[in-house]
Design a protein around this motif. Structure first.
Motif, PDB file in Angstrom:
ATOM      1  N   HIS A  72       0.839  -1.188   0.000  1.00 20.40           N
ATOM      2  CA  HIS A  72       0.000   0.000   0.000  1.00 20.40           C
ATOM      3  C   HIS A  72       0.881   1.247   0.000  1.00 20.40           C
ATOM      4  O   HIS A  72       2.084   1.179   0.259  1.00 20.40           O
ATOM      5  CB  HIS A  72      -0.906   0.043   1.250  1.00 20.40           C
ATOM      6  N   SER A  73       0.255   2.374  -0.283  1.00 23.28           N
ATOM      7  CA  SER A  73       0.826   3.710  -0.051  1.00 23.28           C
ATOM      8  C   SER A  73       2.217   3.914  -0.652  1.00 23.28           C
ATOM      9  O   SER A  73       3.155   4.287   0.054  1.00 23.28           O
ATOM     10  CB  SER A  73       0.875   3.992   1.458  1.00 23.28           C
ATOM     11  N   PRO A  74       2.393   3.728  -1.964  1.00 23.57           N
ATOM     12  CA  PRO A  74       3.685   4.085  -2.567  1.00 23.57           C
ATOM     13  C   PRO A  74       3.859   5.602  -2.520  1.00 23.57           C
ATOM     14  O   PRO A  74       2.889   6.350  -2.660  1.00 23.57           O
ATOM     15  CB  PRO A  74       3.543   3.583  -4.005  1.00 23.57           C
ATOM     16  N   ARG A  75       5.085   6.049  -2.318  1.00 27.29           N
ATOM     17  CA  ARG A  75       5.355   7.478  -2.226  1.00 27.29           C
ATOM     18  C   ARG A  75       6.744   7.778  -2.798  1.00 27.29           C
ATOM     19  O   ARG A  75       7.653   6.956  -2.719  1.00 27.29           O
ATOM     20  CB  ARG A  75       5.319   7.975  -0.763  1.00 27.29           C
ATOM     21  N   ARG A  76       6.881   8.990  -3.320  1.00 25.79           N
ATOM     22  CA  ARG A  76       8.184   9.527  -3.699  1.00 25.79           C
ATOM     23  C   ARG A  76       8.462  10.689  -2.764  1.00 25.79           C
ATOM     24  O   ARG A  76       7.736  11.687  -2.778  1.00 25.79           O
ATOM     25  CB  ARG A  76       8.171   9.979  -5.161  1.00 25.79           C
ATOM     26  N   TYR A  77       9.492  10.572  -1.934  1.00 29.91           N
ATOM     27  CA  TYR A  77       9.785  11.595  -0.939  1.00 29.91           C
ATOM     28  C   TYR A  77      11.282  11.614  -0.669  1.00 29.91           C
ATOM     29  O   TYR A  77      11.908  10.561  -0.487  1.00 29.91           O
ATOM     30  CB  TYR A  77       9.032  11.308   0.363  1.00 29.91           C
ATOM     31  N   GLY A  78      11.858  12.827  -0.664  1.00 31.98           N
ATOM     32  CA  GLY A  78      13.285  12.959  -0.403  1.00 31.98           C
ATOM     33  C   GLY A  78      14.144  12.241  -1.429  1.00 31.98           C
ATOM     34  O   GLY A  78      15.164  11.634  -1.082  1.00 31.98           O
TER      35      GLY A  78
END
Length: 372
Positions: free
Chosen positions: A228-234
């Protein structure tokens, strides 16, 4: 990699919204309100299981968990002063009206007030994650296995679906669920199965999950346990491998993941501030949906709440644990530069006396009315 317990004693906050005898009670580490205060943020948390949005905000040394009722609240998305919520068969749009916050009790307490201003009826499509981009609001239509946007004429506008899903049908063929935006466009999605039949993902839910690239439709990772909840951060790519109760960093060069921290619950719902990740946890019920998933074997400790992880060290630095009624969390949304917000669900008097006008019209409104 670390999953250490924070050196802060959990406490029951003195909270008028959440008294000790309430089925909505919670406990938290003593540093949780300090973390929110130092970052200058609050959190909005959805639980479709309990039909609530939970506003998590610091109130001095205490943590205030404030509940608002909505029908099956799931995904949330924020842009500027707007907040959108997937709620049952509709998307509700809210606008922050700081002047209205001045009307709320107690006086001089609230710094934001989100009022509903429009609703779009989508039908029962099991809306999962949502995000704003260049084309406005994007959302995961899990029942029809596709990504969608909105227009004024239709329930939803299908814009993308996995290459292996051959038809637009309300059959939840792969349990498409997570959405990551990059540069204003959908970039990554997660699904619980690479399948093309009604409910087909259930046959291999333990390790049939995938991470996909939206533009190329390429499957980047296979063998994931209920991602769940893939993200691109930093400048890094993250996802929650919910079946293990973990947050992982993705190495797209070699197609692997590195577990950063593991938590005592089914991880779903993720947002960031600074070097901290705010992660939703659910107890998960021992039903056919979750049978065989690794996290269900840890019957001694499966929690519901929000856990805070240091992305640099992998250490769990704080947590908020819900008890009794709140058993599942879906989304966690950081409200940046907002310390003590309110979200209005049903308040006819407040809605009837609050107006949002174009800037050029405000010049004709007496100043005493604008500030009231």
């Amino acid at each position: 990699m670390s999953a250490e317990t924070p050196n802060n004693t959990p406490e029951n906050p003195e909270n008028p919204d959440n008294p000790a005898e309430s089925p909505l009670r919670s406990i938290h580490t003593s540093n949780f309100p300090q973390i929110l205060s130092q970052l200058g943020i609050s959190l909005a948390v959805t639980t479709y299981q309990a039909g609530k949005i939970i506003i998590v905000r610091a109130d001095g040394e205490n943590l205030n968990t404030h509940f608002r009722v909505f029908k099956k609240p799931m995904g949330m998305a924020m842009t500027g002063n707007q907040l959108s919520l997937g709620s049952g068969p509709q998307i509700i749009n809210f606008r922050n009206m700081p002047n209205v916050a001045q009307k709320l009790d107690p006086p001089d307490k609230h710094d934001a007030c989100y009022l509903p201003y429009s609703t779009h009826i989508t039908g029962d499509i099991d809306i999962h994650e949502m995000a704003y981009g260049e084309d406005g609001l994007w959302f995961v239509n899990t029942r029809f296995s596709c990504l969608c946007t909105l227009d004024r004429q239709h329930s939803f506008v299908p814009r993308w679906r996995p290459a292996y899903v051959t038809a637009l049908a309300p059959e939840d063929r792969c349990h498409l669920n997570g959405l990551a935006m990059v540069d204003g466009k959908p970039k990554y999605v997660t699904a619980l199965g690479e399948t093309d039949m009604a409910g087909g993902w259930r046959q291999n839910k333990v390790n049939g999950g995938v991470l996909m690239d939206v533009e190329s439709k390429e499957v980047l990772l296979r063998g994931l346990s209920m991602p769940h909840s893939p993200r691109r951060y930093g400048d890094r790519t993250w996802l929650l491998e919910s079946g293990y109760g973990s947050i992982s960093q993705v190495d797209l060069n070699n197609g692997s993941t590195e577990m950063i921290a593991q938590m005592p619950g089914f991880t779903r719902g993720l947002d960031f501030c600074g070097n901290l990740a705010f992660i939703g946890l659910s107890q998960v019920r021992e039903t056919a949906v979750f049978s065989g998933v690794p996290i269900t074997e840890k019957a001694s400790e499966r929690n519901s709440g929000v856990w805070v992880v240091n992305l640099t060290t992998g250490q769990i630095v704080a947590f908020l644990k819900f008890e009794d009624m709140i058993q599942e969390v879906f989304a966690v949304q950081v409200l940046p530069q907002i310390k003590f917000p309110e979200i209005i669900d049903h308040n006819d008097d407040l809605l009837a006396s609050s107006y949002f006008l174009p800037p050029d019209a405000l010049s004709d409104v007496p100043k005493r009315l604008i500030s009231s």
